[in-house]
Design a protein around this motif. Sequence first.
Motif, PDB file in Angstrom:
ATOM      1  N   VAL A 130      -4.434   1.574  -4.880  1.00  0.00           N
ATOM      2  CA  VAL A 130      -3.424   2.604  -5.269  1.00  0.00           C
ATOM      3  C   VAL A 130      -2.956   3.161  -3.844  1.00  0.00           C
ATOM      4  CG1 VAL A 130      -3.069   4.987  -5.934  1.00  0.00           C
ATOM      5  CG2 VAL A 130      -4.445   3.492  -7.474  1.00  0.00           C
ATOM      6  N   VAL A 131      -3.814   3.381  -2.766  1.00  0.00           N
ATOM      7  CA  VAL A 131      -3.612   3.798  -1.491  1.00  0.00           C
ATOM      8  C   VAL A 131      -2.617   2.506  -0.961  1.00  0.00           C
ATOM      9  CG1 VAL A 131      -4.460   4.205   0.945  1.00  0.00           C
ATOM     10  CG2 VAL A 131      -5.561   4.986  -1.179  1.00  0.00           C
ATOM     11  N   ASP A 132      -3.079   1.433  -1.215  1.00  0.00           N
ATOM     12  CA  ASP A 132      -1.930   0.466  -0.741  1.00  0.00           C
ATOM     13  C   ASP A 132      -0.378   0.249  -1.266  1.00  0.00           C
ATOM     14  OD1 ASP A 132      -1.763  -2.283   1.123  1.00  0.00           O
ATOM     15  OD2 ASP A 132      -1.639  -3.346  -0.727  1.00  0.00           O
ATOM     16  N   MET A 133      -0.483   0.577  -2.457  1.00  0.00           N
ATOM     17  CA  MET A 133       0.542   0.799  -3.141  1.00  0.00           C
ATOM     18  C   MET A 133       1.724   2.139  -2.655  1.00  0.00           C
ATOM     19  SD  MET A 133       0.280   0.625  -7.358  1.00  0.00           S
ATOM     20  CE  MET A 133      -1.421   0.395  -7.745  1.00  0.00           C
ATOM     21  N   LEU A 134       0.859   3.171  -2.544  1.00  0.00           N
ATOM     22  CA  LEU A 134       1.760   4.255  -1.960  1.00  0.00           C
ATOM     23  C   LEU A 134       2.030   3.960  -0.259  1.00  0.00           C
ATOM     24  CD1 LEU A 134      -0.285   7.372  -3.210  1.00  0.00           C
ATOM     25  CD2 LEU A 134       1.769   6.626  -4.190  1.00  0.00           C
ATOM     26  N   GLY A 135       1.360   3.297   0.191  1.00  0.00           N
ATOM     27  CA  GLY A 135       1.635   2.968   1.672  1.00  0.00           C
ATOM     28  C   GLY A 135       2.504   2.029   1.844  1.00  0.00           C
ATOM     29  N   ARG A 136       2.646   1.035   1.105  1.00  0.00           N
ATOM     30  CA  ARG A 136       3.743  -0.078   0.999  1.00  0.00           C
ATOM     31  C   ARG A 136       5.131   0.520   0.626  1.00  0.00           C
ATOM     32  NH1 ARG A 136       1.934  -5.371   1.533  1.00  0.00           N
ATOM     33  NH2 ARG A 136      -0.367  -5.638   1.290  1.00  0.00           N
ATOM     34  N   ALA A 137       5.068   1.613  -0.156  1.00  0.00           N
ATOM     35  CA  ALA A 137       6.290   2.271  -0.362  1.00  0.00           C
ATOM     36  C   ALA A 137       6.612   3.333   0.622  1.00  0.00           C
ATOM     37  CB  ALA A 137       6.012   3.056  -1.936  1.00  0.00           C
ATOM     38  N   GLY A 138       5.984   3.601   1.500  1.00  0.00           N
ATOM     39  CA  GLY A 138       6.133   4.500   2.899  1.00  0.00           C
ATOM     40  C   GLY A 138       5.628   5.890   2.385  1.00  0.00           C
ATOM     41  N   ARG A 139       5.108   6.161   1.235  1.00  0.00           N
ATOM     42  CA  ARG A 139       4.562   7.394   0.835  1.00  0.00           C
ATOM     43  C   ARG A 139       3.086   7.742   1.342  1.00  0.00           C
ATOM     44  NH1 ARG A 139       6.435   7.141  -5.311  1.00  0.00           N
ATOM     45  NH2 ARG A 139       5.230   8.858  -5.556  1.00  0.00           N
ATOM     46  N   LEU A 140       3.045   7.692   2.945  1.00  0.00           N
ATOM     47  CA  LEU A 140       1.847   7.718   3.551  1.00  0.00           C
ATOM     48  C   LEU A 140       1.045   9.268   3.355  1.00  0.00           C
ATOM     49  CD1 LEU A 140       2.884   6.007   6.908  1.00  0.00           C
ATOM     50  CD2 LEU A 140       1.973   5.087   4.833  1.00  0.00           C
ATOM     51  N   ASP A 141       2.000  10.292   3.476  1.00  0.00           N
ATOM     52  CA  ASP A 141       1.364  11.595   3.148  1.00  0.00           C
ATOM     53  C   ASP A 141       0.778  11.859   1.889  1.00  0.00           C
ATOM     54  OD1 ASP A 141       1.816  12.424   5.633  1.00  0.00           O
ATOM     55  OD2 ASP A 141       3.799  13.155   5.287  1.00  0.00           O
ATOM     56  N   GLU A 142       1.399  10.962   0.861  1.00  0.00           N
ATOM     57  CA  GLU A 142       0.995  11.165  -0.516  1.00  0.00           C
ATOM     58  C   GLU A 142      -0.369  10.392  -0.576  1.00  0.00           C
ATOM     59  OE1 GLU A 142       2.644  10.234  -4.785  1.00  0.00           O
ATOM     60  OE2 GLU A 142       4.017  10.352  -3.022  1.00  0.00           O
ATOM     61  N   ALA A 143      -0.309   9.214   0.226  1.00  0.00           N
ATOM     62  CA  ALA A 143      -1.434   8.506   0.088  1.00  0.00           C
ATOM     63  C   ALA A 143      -2.838   9.145   0.561  1.00  0.00           C
ATOM     64  CB  ALA A 143      -1.202   6.948   0.812  1.00  0.00           C
ATOM     65  N   LYS A 144      -2.579   9.740   1.836  1.00  0.00           N
ATOM     66  CA  LYS A 144      -3.765  10.565   2.438  1.00  0.00           C
ATOM     67  C   LYS A 144      -4.217  11.518   1.515  1.00  0.00           C
ATOM     68  CE  LYS A 144      -4.928  13.181   6.212  1.00  0.00           C
ATOM     69  NZ  LYS A 144      -4.540  14.270   7.597  1.00  0.00           N
ATOM     70  N   THR A 145      -3.287  12.270   0.652  1.00  0.00           N
ATOM     71  CA  THR A 145      -3.675  13.289  -0.154  1.00  0.00           C
ATOM     72  C   THR A 145      -4.504  12.772  -1.280  1.00  0.00           C
ATOM     73  OG1 THR A 145      -1.583  14.620   0.325  1.00  0.00           O
ATOM     74  CG2 THR A 145      -2.924  15.236  -1.525  1.00  0.00           C
ATOM     75  N   PHE A 146      -3.813  11.735  -1.625  1.00  0.00           N
ATOM     76  CA  PHE A 146      -4.618  10.857  -2.878  1.00  0.00           C
ATOM     77  C   PHE A 146      -5.961  10.729  -2.349  1.00  0.00           C
ATOM     78  CE2 PHE A 146      -5.990   6.822  -4.912  1.00  0.00           C
ATOM     79  CZ  PHE A 146      -5.776   7.141  -6.078  1.00  0.00           C
ATOM     80  N   ILE A 147      -6.305  10.150  -1.167  1.00  0.00           N
ATOM     81  CA  ILE A 147      -7.707   9.731  -0.666  1.00  0.00           C
ATOM     82  C   ILE A 147      -8.365  11.050  -0.732  1.00  0.00           C
ATOM     83  CG2 ILE A 147      -9.173   9.339   1.460  1.00  0.00           C
ATOM     84  CD1 ILE A 147      -6.690   7.161   1.932  1.00  0.00           C
ATOM     85  N   GLU A 148      -8.021  12.171  -0.330  1.00  0.00           N
ATOM     86  CA  GLU A 148      -8.764  13.264   0.080  1.00  0.00           C
ATOM     87  C   GLU A 148      -9.192  13.843  -1.418  1.00  0.00           C
ATOM     88  OE1 GLU A 148      -5.831  15.479   2.220  1.00  0.00           O
ATOM     89  OE2 GLU A 148      -6.686  14.936   4.341  1.00  0.00           O
ATOM     90  N   ALA A 149      -8.377  13.486  -2.367  1.00  0.00           N
ATOM     91  CA  ALA A 149      -8.723  14.052  -3.727  1.00  0.00           C
ATOM     92  C   ALA A 149      -9.776  13.125  -4.496  1.00  0.00           C
ATOM     93  CB  ALA A 149      -7.474  14.432  -4.462  1.00  0.00           C
ATOM     94  N   MET A 150      -9.951  12.019  -3.938  1.00  0.00           N
ATOM     95  CA  MET A 150     -10.807  10.962  -4.621  1.00  0.00           C
ATOM     96  C   MET A 150     -12.214  11.737  -4.957  1.00  0.00           C
ATOM     97  SD  MET A 150     -10.053   7.334  -2.404  1.00  0.00           S
ATOM     98  CE  MET A 150     -11.747   6.676  -2.987  1.00  0.00           C
ATOM     99  N   PRO A 151     -12.664  11.412  -6.143  1.00  0.00           N
ATOM    100  CA  PRO A 151     -13.939  11.694  -6.938  1.00  0.00           C
ATOM    101  C   PRO A 151     -14.969  11.177  -6.292  1.00  0.00           C
ATOM    102  CG  PRO A 151     -12.875  10.555  -8.467  1.00  0.00           C
ATOM    103  CD  PRO A 151     -11.974  10.542  -7.501  1.00  0.00           C
ATOM    104  N   ILE A 152     -14.864  10.073  -5.460  1.00  0.00           N
ATOM    105  CA  ILE A 152     -15.803   9.106  -4.740  1.00  0.00           C
ATOM    106  C   ILE A 152     -15.623   9.242  -3.288  1.00  0.00           C
ATOM    107  CG2 ILE A 152     -16.548   7.882  -6.759  1.00  0.00           C
ATOM    108  CD1 ILE A 152     -14.886   5.461  -5.761  1.00  0.00           C
ATOM    109  N   SER A 153     -16.576   9.052  -2.354  1.00  0.00           N
ATOM    110  CA  SER A 153     -16.168   8.965  -1.160  1.00  0.00           C
ATOM    111  C   SER A 153     -15.521   7.725  -0.975  1.00  0.00           C
ATOM    112  CB  SER A 153     -17.509   8.892  -0.403  1.00  0.00           C
ATOM    113  OG  SER A 153     -17.509   8.879   1.124  1.00  0.00           O
ATOM    114  N   PRO A 154     -14.449   7.991  -0.118  1.00  0.00           N
ATOM    115  CA  PRO A 154     -13.543   6.642   0.230  1.00  0.00           C
ATOM    116  C   PRO A 154     -14.407   5.870   1.331  1.00  0.00           C
ATOM    117  CG  PRO A 154     -12.659   8.696   1.512  1.00  0.00           C
ATOM    118  CD  PRO A 154     -13.896   9.281   0.465  1.00  0.00           C
TER     119      PRO A 154
END
Length: 704
Positions: free
Chosen positions: A476-500
């Motif tokens: 999912v992070v790769d999907m968001l990153g390839r689409a250029g949505r880097l800030d959204e990808a970072k927010t997604f990582i920070e909201a993960m229920p498991i440790s990235p």
Amino acid sequence: MKVLCTKVFYPINISGIRFNTTLSPSNLNTIINRAAQTRDGRHATQIHAQIVVNNCASVLPFVLNNLISLYCKCGGINQALLLFSTADDNAKTVVTWTSLISHFSHAHKPYKALELFRLMKSTGEVSPNQFTFSAVLPACSETLIIAHGEQMHSLVCKMGYESDIFVGSAMVDMYSKCGDMGKAMRAFDEMPERNLVSWNAMIVGFTQNRLYDQAVRLFLNVLEEKLVSPDQVSFSSALSACANLRNLHFGRQIHGTVIKDGLVDLSYVKNSLMDMYSKCRSFEDAVKLFRTMEHRDVVTWNVVAMGWAQNDLFEEACSHFWAMRREGICPDEASFSTVLHASANLAALDQGTLVHDQIIKSGFIGNLCIASSLITMYSKCGSLVDAFRVFNKIDGPNVVCWTAIIAACQQHGNGDHVIELFGQMLADGVQPDYITLVCVLSACSHTGRLNEGLGYFNSMRNVYGIEPGSEHYACVVDMLGRAGRLDEAKTFIEAMPISPDSSVWGALLGACRNYKNLELGKEVAEKLFEMEPDNPGNYVLLSNLYTCCGMLKEANEVRRLMGVNRVRKEPGCSWIDTKNKTYVFTVHDKSHPQMDKIYKKLAELAELVKKKGYVAETQFAVNDAEEFKEQSLWYHSEKLALAFGLLTLPANAPIRIKKNLRTCGDCHAVMKFASEIFNREIIVRDINRFHRFADGFCSCRDYW
């Protein structure tokens, strides 16, 4: 008063012995026992016919039980059931019912065994005894439906058999196989008396449920308290636990105890010892044990072959397979799966094809596990056509087979085909597993299907009941990153229920490089340096990010830090097979005897691609001097392998190249031009995926 039947049997020849005798209990018992040893269904039918002709079933009460048992032992379980169903109800004792239930349970027909138990109870004339429960509880285990076992447990207690040692052991085994070790432990603790079978059921249960620490502790308790004398099952289960814990120290102690108890020569124990040493990275000890064994069966050979493969010694694993064949050992499912795995990792298509021939000759072509291994082998050897040929011949593919072909398409950059196959799998009623969804999400990432990919991710818990893991989050992070949505990808990582983990942050760092987001890239790189201080890939990504941003001084400083921290980037290396021989090329390689011709071909290729519009991507060069950067790009190992392939392979043959690292952007561009100029199919397998170049295009759509 009835007289015992004394009519004469017609002659029956069993194992070279001709039976022509009067019928008496002892004679009939001898004949049935001899027939059971041959396990020949024809003998069972002949004896049954003679019993019917002589009308002996009604006067010999043990005949029904023995005949049912004989049919089952000869593989005629359906004939046994037919005999049972047509027999007089008065002849069906608890022994008869228990015998049939036991045979159906052993024949892996648990639901039929449970149905027979229900019928026995419904008659109201025959009550189950402790032997009946010992026979039916394994059937509950095999259904893996714990409610069946719990109901049986209640009935056991109701009828007062909970204190029976055999019933208690079967109960422990049932709960263990159903995955509830808490209830297994309670049943074990409530047993007033325990034997070796009881202790083994607990040790095996802990091992099967991956509670390896508890298995080792329980085994240690048995040894220290001298509660029972461990047998080969006890030792093998404890060794399996040590192998999975990578606990070499305790494994060696068990080895010493095995020698002390005089069990070291048992093949079952020795195989477990070899497996333990292999998984604990002490493979030399495993090989020593293998060489000391006089009688080596297929399991022994398989354990060592798996050891070679687990230690990344794939060539040795393949050689081991052929050595086993030369010794006259017939390979089984595990043998073929291991050698196919080794062939796949070597990308040795010729080797894999030879193994495929052996599979056909051995009659294993219908085995689903082997079929999935064949699909993976052909895929990793670059032949997607052959992978599909195998898949299309499978009758009723399971989730492993579907996942294998989906993974094959994903690795070859056929993302659209992945989505199509996934839809077909669901339409066939096959539910995806953890790995299937990793492949689907990765395909969505590499084909730019962001919304579709997010939909699949969100359906994992709700629709398929699968808890997302780090691989899914990384996709999912790769999907968001390839689409250029880097800030959204970072927010997604920070909201993960498991440790990235590093794969999640690595996907974001790659996106930062692609979109030249230096600020976020530096932040992510620092996290990766802490998590993986010895991984050179993170340094290279950050260095490339600085280079893309025109900050050459900072890029060189990152590479200098690699030297200071003693982090070394693995040298680029490429392989190509021609005329049944593998040739290896490294960067700036000059060791090949045809090097002059290879460099001449490279020079020719350079002129041709420039006419087509090629512009060198010098950010992928490592030479500091600007005037030499473009020239150094032409010495990359995959370009040398390409030139050699153009020189030596037939004009219509595909050029297959394997590389140990991710292929660089410049080599990728050259391969596209070369495929169009020479009208050749070029397949490059790098560390991440396959790139199939044809007519100037790549299967990855320049999105890798």
